[in-house]
Design an enzyme around this catalytic site. Structure first.
Site, PDB file in Angstrom:
ATOM      1  N   ASP A   7       0.855  -1.290  -0.206  1.00 33.80           N
ATOM      2  CA  ASP A   7      -0.146   0.018   0.054  1.00 33.80           C
ATOM      3  C   ASP A   7       0.759   0.998  -0.027  1.00 33.80           C
ATOM      4  OD1 ASP A   7      -2.343   1.814  -0.703  1.00 33.80           O
ATOM      5  OD2 ASP A   7      -2.671   1.208   2.156  1.00 33.80           O
ATOM      6  N   GLY A   8       0.177   2.795  -0.973  1.00 33.32           N
ATOM      7  CA  GLY A   8       0.885   3.672  -0.463  1.00 33.32           C
ATOM      8  C   GLY A   8       0.114   4.464   0.073  1.00 33.32           C
ATOM      9  N   GLU A  45       2.793   3.740  -4.260  1.00 36.66           N
ATOM     10  CA  GLU A  45       2.094   2.553  -4.442  1.00 36.66           C
ATOM     11  C   GLU A  45       2.268   1.513  -5.771  1.00 36.66           C
ATOM     12  OE1 GLU A  45      -1.044   1.326  -3.409  1.00 36.66           O
ATOM     13  OE2 GLU A  45      -2.086   2.682  -2.521  1.00 36.66           O
ATOM     14  N   ASP A  68      -4.587  -2.371  -3.645  1.00 38.26           N
ATOM     15  CA  ASP A  68      -5.702  -2.026  -3.681  1.00 38.26           C
ATOM     16  C   ASP A  68      -5.476  -0.999  -4.075  1.00 38.26           C
ATOM     17  OD1 ASP A  68      -4.116  -0.441  -2.509  1.00 38.26           O
ATOM     18  OD2 ASP A  68      -5.546  -0.016  -0.447  1.00 38.26           O
ATOM     19  N   HIS A 118      -9.210  -0.471   2.877  1.00 40.16           N
ATOM     20  CA  HIS A 118      -9.983  -0.212   4.320  1.00 40.16           C
ATOM     21  C   HIS A 118     -11.480  -1.099   4.196  1.00 40.16           C
ATOM     22  CE1 HIS A 118      -7.284   2.889   4.065  1.00 40.16           C
ATOM     23  NE2 HIS A 118      -7.132   3.865   2.693  1.00 40.16           N
ATOM     24  N   ASP A 128      -1.135  -0.102   5.296  1.00 36.55           N
ATOM     25  CA  ASP A 128      -1.928   0.972   5.064  1.00 36.55           C
ATOM     26  C   ASP A 128      -1.224   1.754   6.405  1.00 36.55           C
ATOM     27  OD1 ASP A 128      -3.768   3.646   4.177  1.00 36.55           O
ATOM     28  OD2 ASP A 128      -4.413   3.087   6.155  1.00 36.55           O
TER      29      ASP A 128
END
Length: 156
Positions: A7-8, A45, A68, A118, A128
């Protein structure tokens, strides 16, 4: 099989940002993260994927990357990035990171799996958290390519 979760994050986009990644294989578990003073969410990301893949020492591994980021996944799975290479990345952002990704792409058998952000996915939530914590750290690194390109754009 090696599973990678990424995740970024970027606050302000561009703004301070960071990435988080988890590598899992059997009993092996590793978390990595870094923060940068000025960057974008898409760069983070993609950088998460690059750095995680670069942690794999043996070539020709089966790798599942959970992300994501539709930006990253669609660019690879729909083969857009390969067209960008042929066109010299004309009008495309993050050329430096895409070229970095493609070095790892050649070394492994990679498949991407999209996960909704999320939404309670344990590893995605942890990535995250790692990315946000990294983006708020002291001594943030310099995303030198982004900052140089950003400076040039402001001059034009």
């Amino acid at each position: 099989m090696i599973s990678i979760y990424t995740d970024g994050a970027a606050s302000g986009n561009p703004g301070p940002g960071g990435y988080g990644a988890i590598l899992k294989s059997g009993n092996y578990y590793k978390e990595i993260s870094e923060g940068f003073r000025l960057t974008t969410n898409n760069r983070m990301e993609l950088l998460a994927v690059c750095v995680a893949l670069e942690c794999i020492k043996k070539p020709n591994q089966e790798v599942a990357i959970y992300s994501d980021s539709k930006y990253v996944i669609d660019s690879v799975e729909k083969k857009w990035v390969f067209g960008w290479v042929k066109k010299g990345f004309t009008g495309k952002k993050n050329k430096d990171l895409w070229l970095r990704y493609l070095q790892s792409h050649k070394k492994h058998q990679i498949k991407f799996i999209w996960v909704k952000g999320h939404a309670g996915h344990l590893e995605n939530e942890r990535c995250d958290e790692l990315a946000v914590i990294a983006s708020k750290g002291k001594d943030l690194k310099i995303d030198s390519v982004f900052e140089a390109e950003n400076k040039i754009q402001k001059l034009l």
